[in-house]
Design a protein around this motif. Structure first.
Motif, short mmCIF file in Angstrom:
data_model
loop_
_atom_site.label_atom_id
_atom_site.label_comp_id
_atom_site.label_asym_id
_atom_site.label_seq_id
_atom_site.Cartn_x
_atom_site.Cartn_y
_atom_site.Cartn_z
N TYR A 1 19.95 67.04 39.43
CA TYR A 1 19.84 65.84 38.60
C TYR A 1 18.65 65.00 39.09
O TYR A 1 18.23 65.13 40.25
CB TYR A 1 21.11 64.98 38.71
N GLY B 1 19.39 66.10 44.15
CA GLY B 1 18.42 65.39 43.34
C GLY B 1 17.08 66.11 43.33
O GLY B 1 16.67 66.72 44.32
N LEU C 1 27.13 66.91 47.96
CA LEU C 1 26.07 66.17 47.27
C LEU C 1 24.89 66.04 48.22
O LEU C 1 25.04 65.55 49.35
CB LEU C 1 26.55 64.78 46.85
N ASP D 1 25.38 69.90 44.43
CA ASP D 1 24.27 69.42 43.60
C ASP D 1 23.24 68.74 44.48
O ASP D 1 23.51 68.42 45.64
CB ASP D 1 24.76 68.48 42.49
N GLU E 1 31.07 61.18 40.30
CA GLU E 1 31.88 61.46 39.12
C GLU E 1 31.93 62.96 38.82
O GLU E 1 32.99 63.50 38.48
CB GLU E 1 31.34 60.70 37.91
N ASP E 2 30.80 63.66 38.96
CA ASP E 2 30.78 65.10 38.71
C ASP E 2 31.72 65.84 39.67
O ASP E 2 32.43 66.77 39.28
CB ASP E 2 29.36 65.65 38.85
N THR E 3 31.71 65.39 40.92
CA THR E 3 32.59 65.99 41.92
C THR E 3 34.05 65.76 41.58
O THR E 3 34.87 66.69 41.62
CB THR E 3 32.26 65.43 43.31
N THR F 1 26.38 57.71 41.37
CA THR F 1 26.42 58.25 40.01
C THR F 1 27.10 59.61 39.97
O THR F 1 27.97 59.86 39.12
CB THR F 1 24.99 58.38 39.46
N HIS F 2 26.76 60.49 40.90
CA HIS F 2 27.20 61.88 40.77
C HIS F 2 28.48 62.20 41.52
O HIS F 2 28.95 63.35 41.45
CB HIS F 2 26.06 62.82 41.14
N TYR G 1 22.06 57.75 43.68
CA TYR G 1 22.34 59.13 43.25
C TYR G 1 23.79 59.48 43.55
O TYR G 1 24.51 60.02 42.70
CB TYR G 1 21.40 60.10 43.97
N TRP G 2 24.24 59.20 44.78
CA TRP G 2 25.60 59.58 45.17
C TRP G 2 26.66 58.79 44.41
O TRP G 2 27.70 59.34 44.05
CB TRP G 2 25.74 59.42 46.68
#
Length: 258
Positions: A234, A206, A157, A204, A248-250, A245-246, A242-243
């Motif tokens: 994103y 930002g 990330l 990913d 979850e994608d990981t 939130t994302h 940011y971290w």
């Protein structure tokens, strides 16, 4: 494998978090790790271990106390979106502003993550996954590329992708981080070198992140080389919201391979 190991007392632990300090030759001293296990998990039952690496200036508590990583993991499990797994959130070795998770200056900051963290886990491990943010993203992607047989999958990330980018974050001279083979300092070079052995990985960044251009360059390099990977952008900057939130994608990405 540790001369000493100190565990937190279960009477004072909270939300499934456990704190461990071990003495290891890789750090020439002690290292700290925050572990998390889902409620009801049996220590003798092997579960996947997701290792989360923090960025510069931080330590083992950052992922849990600045991003609630364990709460995100628990929510996804409770919703049936992920199987049971454990989290390991180690310090980077606490050298300077950040060790880079590289071996240097007589310290094995890479082997600390690869060997010691899984060995210190207070529960059986069936497979290891690795992810990180910023410097931790550099560590996660670099370690996966350098030691591809150690991890089932990896994610970065807002990742640093080249050692030179560390100069924007640390006050220590980059010469102190240098590797005997310059290719070992580059995520892209390592991915290209070990392209036939890589586990699944993603990264990913930002759209307001200062590292966006570097991540786009890495993505394009891999795309042109035909190396399978997932890349996403994103809204957001180089920041904890940011971290949080994302992550979850990981975790959902890792869930495909658990």
């Amino acid at each position: 494998m540790f001369r000493t190991i100190e565990l937190s007392d279960s009477r004072f632990e909270h939300e499934g978090l456990r704190y461990v300090t071990v003495k290891t030759p890789n750090l020439r001293g002690r290292g700290d790790i925050t572990f998390w296990s889902p409620e009801g998990a049996n220590a003798d039952t092997p579960l996947p271990l997701v290792i989360l690496l923090h960025g510069v200036y931080g330590s083992h508590w950052a992922w849990s106390l600045k991003a609630g990583a364990h709460r995100t993991a628990d929510r996804l499990m409770q919703a049936g979106q992920l199987p049971l797994f454990r989290l390991a959130m180690p310090s980077d070795g606490l050298w300077g502003d950040g060790s880079g998770y590289l071996p240097h200056n007589g310290y094995g900051f890479d082997r600390w993550i690869i060997d010691d963290v899984p060995a210190a886990c207070p529960g059986a491990v069936s497979a290891c996954f690795v992810a990180g943010l910023s410097m931790g993203g550099y560590g996660a992607l670099r370690l996966m590329a350098r030691y591809p047989d150690q991890f089932r999958a990896a994610s970065g990330l807002s990742s640093i992708t080249e050692l030179a980018q560390m100069a924007d974050f640390v006050e220590e001279p980059l010469d102190l981080y240098r590797q005997p083979d310059p290719a070992d300092e580059s995520v892209g070079a390592l991915l290209l070198r070990n392209r036939d052995q890589l586990p699944p990985f993603r990264f990913d960044c930002g759209t307001d992140d200062t590292l966006l251009a570097a991540n786009r360059t890495l993505h394009e390099t891999l795309r042109q080389a035909g190396i399978p990977h997932e890349y996403a952008e994103y809204p957001g900057g180089h920041e904890w919201p940011y971290w949080e939130t994302h992550l979850e994608d990981t975790l959902l990405f890792f869930g495909r391979y658990m």
